[in-house]
Design an enzyme around this catalytic site. Structure first.
Site, PDB file in Angstrom:
ATOM      1  N   CYS A  84      46.397  76.963 -32.209  1.00 44.95           N
ATOM      2  CA  CYS A  84      47.318  75.652 -32.226  1.00 44.95           C
ATOM      3  C   CYS A  84      47.336  74.846 -31.175  1.00 44.95           C
ATOM      4  CB  CYS A  84      48.721  76.192 -32.437  1.00 44.95           C
ATOM      5  SG  CYS A  84      48.876  77.601 -33.660  1.00 44.95           S
ATOM      6  N   CYS A  87      45.872  71.162 -30.496  1.00 45.84           N
ATOM      7  CA  CYS A  87      46.531  70.084 -31.222  1.00 45.84           C
ATOM      8  C   CYS A  87      47.919  69.976 -30.380  1.00 45.84           C
ATOM      9  CB  CYS A  87      46.487  70.238 -32.689  1.00 45.84           C
ATOM     10  SG  CYS A  87      45.300  69.868 -33.596  1.00 45.84           S
ATOM     11  N   HIS A  88      48.575  71.139 -30.469  1.00 46.10           N
ATOM     12  CA  HIS A  88      50.122  70.908 -30.112  1.00 46.10           C
ATOM     13  C   HIS A  88      50.350  70.869 -28.624  1.00 46.10           C
ATOM     14  CE1 HIS A  88      51.429  70.585 -34.384  1.00 46.10           C
ATOM     15  NE2 HIS A  88      50.408  71.649 -34.541  1.00 46.10           N
ATOM     16  N   MET A 125      47.969  69.069 -40.647  1.00 44.81           N
ATOM     17  CA  MET A 125      48.233  70.482 -40.233  1.00 44.81           C
ATOM     18  C   MET A 125      47.413  71.479 -41.237  1.00 44.81           C
ATOM     19  SD  MET A 125      50.271  72.880 -38.576  1.00 44.81           S
ATOM     20  CE  MET A 125      50.815  74.488 -39.121  1.00 44.81           C
ATOM     21  N   HIS A 364      36.692  62.186 -24.712  1.00 46.43           N
ATOM     22  CA  HIS A 364      35.969  63.456 -24.858  1.00 46.43           C
ATOM     23  C   HIS A 364      34.543  63.604 -24.354  1.00 46.43           C
ATOM     24  CE1 HIS A 364      35.427  67.271 -26.862  1.00 46.43           C
ATOM     25  NE2 HIS A 364      34.409  67.160 -26.987  1.00 46.43           N
ATOM     26  N   HIS A 407      31.276  61.173 -32.154  1.00 47.88           N
ATOM     27  CA  HIS A 407      30.911  62.310 -31.332  1.00 47.88           C
ATOM     28  C   HIS A 407      29.340  62.143 -30.673  1.00 47.88           C
ATOM     29  CE1 HIS A 407      30.276  66.459 -29.872  1.00 47.88           C
ATOM     30  NE2 HIS A 407      31.389  66.655 -29.834  1.00 47.88           N
TER      31      HIS A 407
HETATM   32 FE1  DHE Z   1      31.563  71.151 -26.379  1.00 46.66          FE
HETATM   33  C1  DHE Z   1      29.819  69.006 -24.286  1.00 46.66           C
HETATM   34  C2  DHE Z   1      34.445  70.061 -25.343  1.00 46.66           C
HETATM   35  C3  DHE Z   1      33.156  72.861 -29.088  1.00 46.66           C
HETATM   36  C4  DHE Z   1      28.670  72.374 -27.645  1.00 46.66           C
HETATM   37  N1  DHE Z   1      31.912  69.689 -25.128  1.00 46.66           N
HETATM   38  C5  DHE Z   1      31.208  68.926 -24.361  1.00 46.66           C
HETATM   39  C6  DHE Z   1      32.029  68.130 -23.236  1.00 46.66           C
HETATM   40  C7  DHE Z   1      33.333  68.540 -23.548  1.00 46.66           C
HETATM   41  C8  DHE Z   1      33.368  69.278 -24.837  1.00 46.66           C
HETATM   42  C9  DHE Z   1      34.501  67.923 -23.026  1.00 46.66           C
HETATM   43  C10 DHE Z   1      31.429  67.174 -22.456  1.00 46.66           C
HETATM   44  C11 DHE Z   1      31.064  67.733 -21.034  1.00 46.66           C
HETATM   45  C12 DHE Z   1      30.496  66.977 -20.123  1.00 46.66           C
HETATM   46  O1  DHE Z   1      29.607  66.200 -20.378  1.00 46.66           O
HETATM   47  O2  DHE Z   1      30.878  67.254 -18.928  1.00 46.66           O
HETATM   48  N2  DHE Z   1      33.459  71.366 -27.078  1.00 46.66           N
HETATM   49  C13 DHE Z   1      34.465  71.022 -26.443  1.00 46.66           C
HETATM   50  C14 DHE Z   1      35.852  71.331 -27.057  1.00 46.66           C
HETATM   51  O3  DHE Z   1      36.961  71.057 -26.552  1.00 46.66           O
HETATM   52  C15 DHE Z   1      35.472  71.960 -28.270  1.00 46.66           C
HETATM   53  C16 DHE Z   1      35.753  70.950 -29.423  1.00 46.66           C
HETATM   54  C17 DHE Z   1      36.219  73.034 -28.700  1.00 46.66           C
HETATM   55  C18 DHE Z   1      36.370  74.229 -27.736  1.00 46.66           C
HETATM   56  O4  DHE Z   1      37.252  75.067 -27.857  1.00 46.66           O
HETATM   57  O5  DHE Z   1      35.711  74.251 -26.667  1.00 46.66           O
HETATM   58  C19 DHE Z   1      33.912  71.957 -28.078  1.00 46.66           C
HETATM   59  N3  DHE Z   1      30.981  72.334 -28.090  1.00 46.66           N
HETATM   60  C20 DHE Z   1      31.795  73.042 -28.935  1.00 46.66           C
HETATM   61  C21 DHE Z   1      31.190  73.862 -29.848  1.00 46.66           C
HETATM   62  O6  DHE Z   1      31.400  74.793 -30.582  1.00 46.66           O
HETATM   63  C22 DHE Z   1      29.668  73.681 -29.615  1.00 46.66           C
HETATM   64  C23 DHE Z   1      28.955  72.860 -30.555  1.00 46.66           C
HETATM   65  C24 DHE Z   1      28.829  75.047 -29.158  1.00 46.66           C
HETATM   66  C25 DHE Z   1      28.859  75.666 -28.069  1.00 46.66           C
HETATM   67  O7  DHE Z   1      28.225  75.927 -27.398  1.00 46.66           O
HETATM   68  O8  DHE Z   1      30.443  75.685 -27.636  1.00 46.66           O
HETATM   69  C26 DHE Z   1      29.487  72.717 -28.258  1.00 46.66           C
HETATM   70  N4  DHE Z   1      29.639  70.799 -26.146  1.00 46.66           N
HETATM   71  C27 DHE Z   1      28.615  71.246 -26.562  1.00 46.66           C
HETATM   72  C28 DHE Z   1      27.385  70.782 -26.042  1.00 46.66           C
HETATM   73  C29 DHE Z   1      27.641  69.868 -25.091  1.00 46.66           C
HETATM   74  C30 DHE Z   1      29.115  69.984 -25.117  1.00 46.66           C
HETATM   75  C31 DHE Z   1      25.892  71.366 -26.364  1.00 46.66           C
HETATM   76  C32 DHE Z   1      26.669  69.019 -24.116  1.00 46.66           C
HETATM   77  C33 DHE Z   1      25.960  68.034 -24.952  1.00 46.66           C
HETATM   78  C34 DHE Z   1      24.965  67.402 -23.909  1.00 46.66           C
HETATM   79  O9  DHE Z   1      23.884  66.986 -24.421  1.00 46.66           O
HETATM   80  O10 DHE Z   1      25.085  67.161 -22.908  1.00 46.66           O
END
Ligand code: DHE
Length: 585
Positions: A84, A87-88, A125, A364, A407
């Protein structure tokens, strides 16, 4: 296999959706019923798992408060942070979702809360109860939990950081030259998400050279400017600094930089190469600048403050992406909830100067344009891309992408045959790809406008990628509810792009090529090798199932090799040393 790009946009999310934060095992998400009413922004929220695991006391009870045993309170707290809080808000004061402070929840009462959690709402939700994701007993606990004051997770200041900080190999005990014979420039650091490790894979032989333990639910890797140090961050805020020059590369320093974190970066400006590292946290809302040689924490800066537009105070604005400027000694720090982009000047930490740019809420991920002068970042819940001129330190534009929930990852830069240099993003909420003109000198009419939009395979895309030496743009559809689509990738030919017709794309059945019999693996994040001749894709299966990395020849679009190994547990992000260091994408 050529597919004509569809022109009608369809919403992915009307029928099914995924809660990305819950994708610890991607297969779980398949269980969501077709009646689920998530909107794209609701389906892409952080899971604050490490906060959920912290012990927190039941806040002072009032006589009319419902009774929860300590075990029930702890269960409610864990569920709240995991499902939660994204979002919240951690403090329940609202973010993309509505506030759930006790003045509101008590007004609603237990029965209304129970029904809301069970059946969800058309506003986004999730129907946690009727979808079977929470049991009746858990819904009961959650409805009662929301009637209590929210517990506040602890702060994480200098004392905590210093206690967590370890220099495992002192700088003077480290090699003075590369001691292994690895081709470091073409090394890939691969996130093994659910095992809390990275795999270092040789980009030439595809051999797994080493597996290194990192933080929990490890997220991204970034490279120091010299190409020597690899920085890896876990969702628990643990940063590992890995020395690639060692005979057996390993962590030389480690720190817990926050309690929930996602981003790490290093200083890249001339004269400051390898000098500093920075990590941003979701909780506490802050960033810390560290010594680039030892990870010693030097300066912690809170991001709590006022939202850029209504100027109301926000108690927990999370730090999302962080990039290093190539034009100035600055870190570009993106603060999600306040919608501010901070240009943090690291040349004088004692007299820290920060340019605060008003951009858009819910910043993001993003990357630089091909000249590295402009920074483009998605305000994803607002369907916008904010553009910053890193040379002037000013907002250049805020562009509506016309799609749902952009994204880009770091995005894709290429020269369109008609529109000139563009930067592209795909979308999580629909199948569109948007191209933004990035050449104000040569193509002033196109600059900072959407010059073209066309469709790829389907919604649920997380990453789009190309390379200056490639004639192809690759778009994944990782979170698409259709198994076949989520296991495939669309490839567009750049030369063939026109002004007046949607480009065709070829579909690569990456998942099929991986030859995995069990589970429903999703294909995620294309990444090029150093020379721009091969593209690597992760075939991301559940933790207890086989995963793989599929390597494709960029010229012929044919399968080159499949990397399989029982140590490749939940591979997701892949970071080529050269491309990551030099911001090539
Ligand atoms: Fe990420 C980058 C946040 C879930 C794989 N992800 C980022 C960035 C942020 C972010 C803020 C940028 C970082 C930077 O450039 O400094 N990611 C989040 C979340 O908040 C989210 C949605 C949920 C969470 O609870 O974390 C989330 N992310 C994921 C995944 O589930 C992914 C698909 C698989 C994993 O490994 O966690 C994932 N995020 C990635 C990847 C990048 C990334 C591979 C970097 C991409 C790149 O080319 O630089």
């Amino acid at each position: 296999m050529i597919t004509r790009a569809k022109t009608a946009k369809s919403s992915l999310w009307g029928s099914a959706a995924l809660v990305l934060g819950l994708i610890a095992s991607p297969a779980i998400a398949e269980d969501k019923p077709a009646t689920h009413a998530d909107k794209p922004d609701a389906s892409y929220q952080a899971s604050m798992t490490t906060l959920g695991a912290l012990d927190m006391e039941i806040p002072g009870l009032k006589p009319e408060d419902p009774i929860l045993t300590p075990e029930q309170f702890s269960e409610g707290k864990t569920i709240y942070f995991e499902r939660c809080a994204g979002c919240h808000g951690v403090l329940r004061k609202g973010a993309t979702g509505k506030p759930l402070t006790t003045d509101i929840t008590r007004e609603r009462g237990y029965d209304a809360l129970n029904a809301f959690i069970t059946y969800g709402s058309p506003a986004g939700m999730p129907n946690w109860g009727s979808s079977g994701q929470l049991t009746e007993a858990q819904v009961d606990v959650m409805a009662k939990y929301l009637l209590l004051e929210p517990p506040t997770p602890p702060e994480w200041g200098m004392k905590d950081m210093k206690e967590s900080w370890k220099v495992l190999v002192e700088p003077d005990k480290r090699p003075t030259a590369q001691e292994n014979d690895w081709d470091l420039e073409n090394l890939m650091s691969v996130t093994l998400r659910d095992s809390g490790e990275v795999a270092l894979i040789d980009g030439n032989s595809y051999e797994i050279r080493r597996i290194i333990k990192t933080g929990y639910a490890v997220h991204i890797s970034r490279m120091s400017k010299s190409g020597r140090y690899l920085f890896v961050i876990g969702r628990d805020g643990v940063v590992n600094m890995i020395d690639l020059w060692m005979k057996e590369p390993d962590s030389v320093a480690v720190i817990r930089a926050g309690l929930e974190a996602r981003s790490v970066e290093t200083s890249k400006f001339e004269g400051f190469e390898d000098k500093y590292a920075i990590a941003g946290s979701y909780w506490p809302p802050q960033y810390v600048i560290m010594d680039g040689n030892t990870l010693e924490p030097l300066k912690i800066v809170s991001t709590r403050g006022n939202i850029y537009d209504d100027q109301e105070y926000h108690p927990e604005p999370r730090v999302a992406s962080i990039l290093a400027s190539h034009y100035k000694p600055e870190f570009i720090v993106n603060v999600k909830e306040t919608g501010k982009i901070l240009m943090v000047d690291y040349s004088d930490l004692k007299n820290l100067k920060t340019t605060e740019i008003e951009a858009e809420r819910f910043l993001h991920d993003g990357g630089l344009d091909s000249t590295h002068r402009y920074f483009m970042v998605a305000a994803n819940a607002r369907n916008k891309i904010a553009v910053v001129d890193t040379k002037e330190g000013k907002l250049t534009a805020v562009v509506d992408t016309g799609g749902a929930t952009p994204h880009p990852g770091r995005g894709a830069n290429f020269t369109h045959p008609v529109f000139g240099p563009v930067w592209a993003t795909s979308h999580l909420g629909d199948e569109s790809v948007a191209l933004i003109g990035t050449d104000p000198e040569g193509h002033p009419d196109n600059a900072w406008k959407i010059v073209d939009t066309f469709n790829a395979l389907g919604g649920g895309s997380l990453f789009i990628k190309t390379h200056p030496k490639s004639n192809h743009v690759y778009v994944d559809a990782t979170l698409n509810p259709e198994a076949e689509i989520s296991a495939s990738v669309a490839v567009f030919n750049i030369d063939g792009m026109k002004a007046d017709a949607d480009p065709e794309f070829k579909t690569l059945p990456i998942g099929e090529w991986a030859g995995i019999a069990d589970g429903q693996p999703r294909v995620v994040q294309p990444e090029f090798n150093k020379d721009g001749t091969e593209v690597w894709f992760s075939v991301w299966n559940a933790k207890d199932k086989e995963s793989a990395i599929v390597v494709v020849d960029d010229k012929t679009l044919e399968l080159k090799t499949v990397i399989k190994d029982k140590r490749l547990i939940t591979p997701t992000g892949k970071f080529n040393v050269t491309n990551t260091r030099d911001d090539v994408y």
